[in-house]
Design a protein around this motif. Structure first.
Motif, PDB file in Angstrom:
ATOM      1  N   PHE A 135       0.876  -1.291   0.009  1.00  0.00           N
ATOM      2  CA  PHE A 135      -0.049  -0.043   0.120  1.00  0.00           C
ATOM      3  C   PHE A 135       0.850   1.235   0.031  1.00  0.00           C
ATOM      4  N   LYS A 183       0.359   4.561  -2.206  1.00  0.00           N
ATOM      5  CA  LYS A 183      -0.923   4.301  -3.025  1.00  0.00           C
ATOM      6  C   LYS A 183      -1.874   5.240  -2.199  1.00  0.00           C
ATOM      7  N   SER A 184      -2.838   5.728  -3.144  1.00  0.00           N
ATOM      8  CA  SER A 184      -3.958   6.389  -2.113  1.00  0.00           C
ATOM      9  C   SER A 184      -4.976   5.607  -1.567  1.00  0.00           C
ATOM     10  N   GLN A 198      -6.890   3.588  -4.126  1.00  0.00           N
ATOM     11  CA  GLN A 198      -5.966   2.479  -4.750  1.00  0.00           C
ATOM     12  C   GLN A 198      -5.775   1.345  -3.630  1.00  0.00           C
ATOM     13  N   GLN A 199      -5.753   1.551  -2.556  1.00  0.00           N
ATOM     14  CA  GLN A 199      -5.569   0.609  -1.413  1.00  0.00           C
ATOM     15  C   GLN A 199      -6.511  -0.435  -1.557  1.00  0.00           C
ATOM     16  N   MET A 254      -7.032  -2.644  -4.554  1.00  0.00           N
ATOM     17  CA  MET A 254      -6.230  -3.718  -4.463  1.00  0.00           C
ATOM     18  C   MET A 254      -6.910  -4.933  -3.419  1.00  0.00           C
TER      19      MET A 254
END
Length: 78
Positions: free
Chosen positions: A42, A45-46, A49-50, A53
């Motif tokens: 992570f 990452k924003s 985005q996390q 994922m």
């Protein structure tokens, strides 16, 4: 068919092997969970985005086998 906390954790750890994962069943119904996930993947990452994922790790089960998952994600400190 609902997913168990163990299954959710397994899918996440398959995609993010270093992840520390804590799952709580919020309603006791096997359908509403909260997850706290810490992974070095992570880093940088924003939050969106996390979370994407994590949803990808669940391989399309969100909204089907898994009705609700409240996420808290973070990269490890330091």
């Amino acid at each position: 068919m609902a997913m168990s906390a163990t299954e959710i954790e397994r899918f996440i750890k398959e995609a993010l092997p270093d992840a520390r994962v804590e799952i709580r069943d919020l309603a006791g119904d096997g359908d509403h969970y909260a997850a706290n996930i810490v992974s070095s993947a992570f880093k940088g990452k924003s939050r969106v985005q996390q979370h994407q994922m994590v949803y990808a790790a669940l391989k399309g089960r969100m909204g089907g086998e898994l009705h609700a998952l409240a996420l808290q994600t973070a990269a490890p400190e330091g």
